[in-house]
Enzyme design. Structure first.
Site, mmCIF file in Angstrom:
data_model
loop_
_atom_site.group_PDB
_atom_site.id
_atom_site.type_symbol
_atom_site.label_atom_id
_atom_site.label_comp_id
_atom_site.label_asym_id
_atom_site.label_seq_id
_atom_site.Cartn_x
_atom_site.Cartn_y
_atom_site.Cartn_z
ATOM 1 N N HIS A 37 0.837 -1.212 0.000
ATOM 2 C CA HIS A 37 0.000 0.000 0.000
ATOM 3 C C HIS A 37 0.868 1.256 0.000
ATOM 4 O O HIS A 37 0.557 2.246 -0.664
ATOM 5 C CB HIS A 37 -0.887 0.049 1.257
ATOM 6 N N GLN A 61 -18.249 -6.001 -0.962
ATOM 7 C CA GLN A 61 -17.402 -6.843 -1.809
ATOM 8 C C GLN A 61 -17.019 -8.166 -1.148
ATOM 9 O O GLN A 61 -16.213 -8.913 -1.671
ATOM 10 C CB GLN A 61 -16.168 -6.076 -2.284
ATOM 11 N N ASP A 150 -4.091 -7.259 -7.659
ATOM 12 C CA ASP A 150 -5.515 -7.463 -7.951
ATOM 13 C C ASP A 150 -5.749 -7.106 -9.417
ATOM 14 O O ASP A 150 -6.416 -6.117 -9.742
ATOM 15 C CB ASP A 150 -6.362 -6.598 -7.020
ATOM 16 N N VAL A 176 4.242 -5.544 -4.831
ATOM 17 C CA VAL A 176 5.398 -5.500 -3.923
ATOM 18 C C VAL A 176 5.477 -6.854 -3.221
ATOM 19 O O VAL A 176 4.456 -7.402 -2.793
ATOM 20 C CB VAL A 176 5.257 -4.350 -2.894
ATOM 21 N N SER A 185 0.165 -8.771 1.128
ATOM 22 C CA SER A 185 -1.293 -8.753 1.198
ATOM 23 C C SER A 185 -1.695 -8.614 2.657
ATOM 24 O O SER A 185 -1.030 -9.169 3.538
ATOM 25 C CB SER A 185 -1.847 -10.075 0.658
#
Ligand code: PAF
Length: 281
Positions: A37, A61, A150, A176, A185
């Site tokens: 991030h 989601q 993603d 990354v 993740s």
């Protein structure tokens, strides 16, 4: 860095950047921030004078039985990481700010959202497209940054932005990785030490398949078989899915005669990990 949680506060902070002639880059996230991030924030900083980040664990989601309830949440730690990374504004809305009473819109991006993860997680990409459309409408950024991990989400967002003519440039930042290749993740936090040791086998199997392509194999069926063989050597991972698709349309290909995405998901215990590589063309 300023933190806001309401739409008027968000709008007035962004308006103050605009008054000073600053471009605005936006990084939407669900929090539990890691170096992946922060690389998106870094890319956003290179693209614009002001960086807005959102943290919102989007209930729309997550499917029934998925990890919405246990998804890691630590707003104070995330805010500190964003401050250090040089973000200017954190938007951390509650569910009823994102979806106020009477909210009735669902955004469905046909085609790119319907295969692969879309087929296996019904409603997932409608939830992503709906929240991204609303966030882009609230922030009105010049640039929005998403991560390549993603890949199908990126394709969905690019289609959404193109189809609706939204005045935002979509940037896709490379995945990354940890030093052993595991894609960063938020869900890696769920892994037990044993599962964590096994997890890098996913990227190794993707790379091994890419190598098979480099050595001359072009048939999708053969490449997918090579991937299954490679991932099968790590008994602690259970293969969930593997797809070889056109990198732009996300449609399955029979042979590699254009850029393709090899995307896979495995289960390490209760945790589902995804990763992908792009090659060909
Ligand atoms: O990639 C994510 O973290 C989410 O899918 C996103 C883009 C923030 C939408 O909730």
């Amino acid at each position: 860095m300023k933190t806001v949680s309401t739409v008027p506060d968000l709008r007035s902070a962004v308006a103050s950047y605009r008054e000073k002639g600053q471009r605005v880059a936006f990084v939407p996230t669900m929090g539990a921030l890691h170096a992946g991030h922060l690389a998106l924030v870094e890319q956003a900083r290179r693209a614009a004078g002001k960086v807005v980040v959102s943290i919102f664990v989007n209930p729309k989601q997550f499917g029934p039985g998925e990890d919405f309830e246990r998804y890691p949440r630590d707003l104070a730690a995330d805010a500190e990481k964003l401050r250090e990374a040089g973000a200017d504004l954190l938007f951390a809305p509650a569910v009823d700010v994102m979806y106020p009473p009477g909210f009735s819109t669902t955004v469905h991006v046909a085609g790119v959202s319907e295969g692969m993860e879309g087929a296996r997680r019904p409603g997932h990409f409608d939830g992503v497209a709906t929240v991204v459309a609303r966030l882009l409408g609230l922030v009105l950024p010049d640039v929005a940054v998403f991560g390549q991990k993603d890949a199908q989400q990126c394709a969905v967002v690019m289609r959404l932005v193109a189809d609706l003519g939204l005045p935002v440039e979509v940037l896709v930042a490379p995945t990354v990785r940890e030093s052993d290749g595991l894609a960063m993740s938020s869900r890696n936090a769920y892994l037990s030490p044993e599962e964590r040791k096994a997890a890098p086998a996913l990227f190794r199997a993707l790379l091994a398949t890419q190598l098979v392509h480099e050595l001359g194999e072009r048939k999708a069926e053969k490449l997918l078989a090579a991937f299954r063989l490679a991932i099968g050597t790590e008994l602690r991972l259970e293969l969930d899915s593997a797809d070889l698709v056109d990198a732009a349309t996300m449609r399955p290909v029979e042979k590699v005669d254009r850029p393709v995405l090899l995307a896979a998901a495995v289960r390490a215990g209760r945790t589902r990990l995804i990763d992908n590589v792009v090659f060909g063309g």
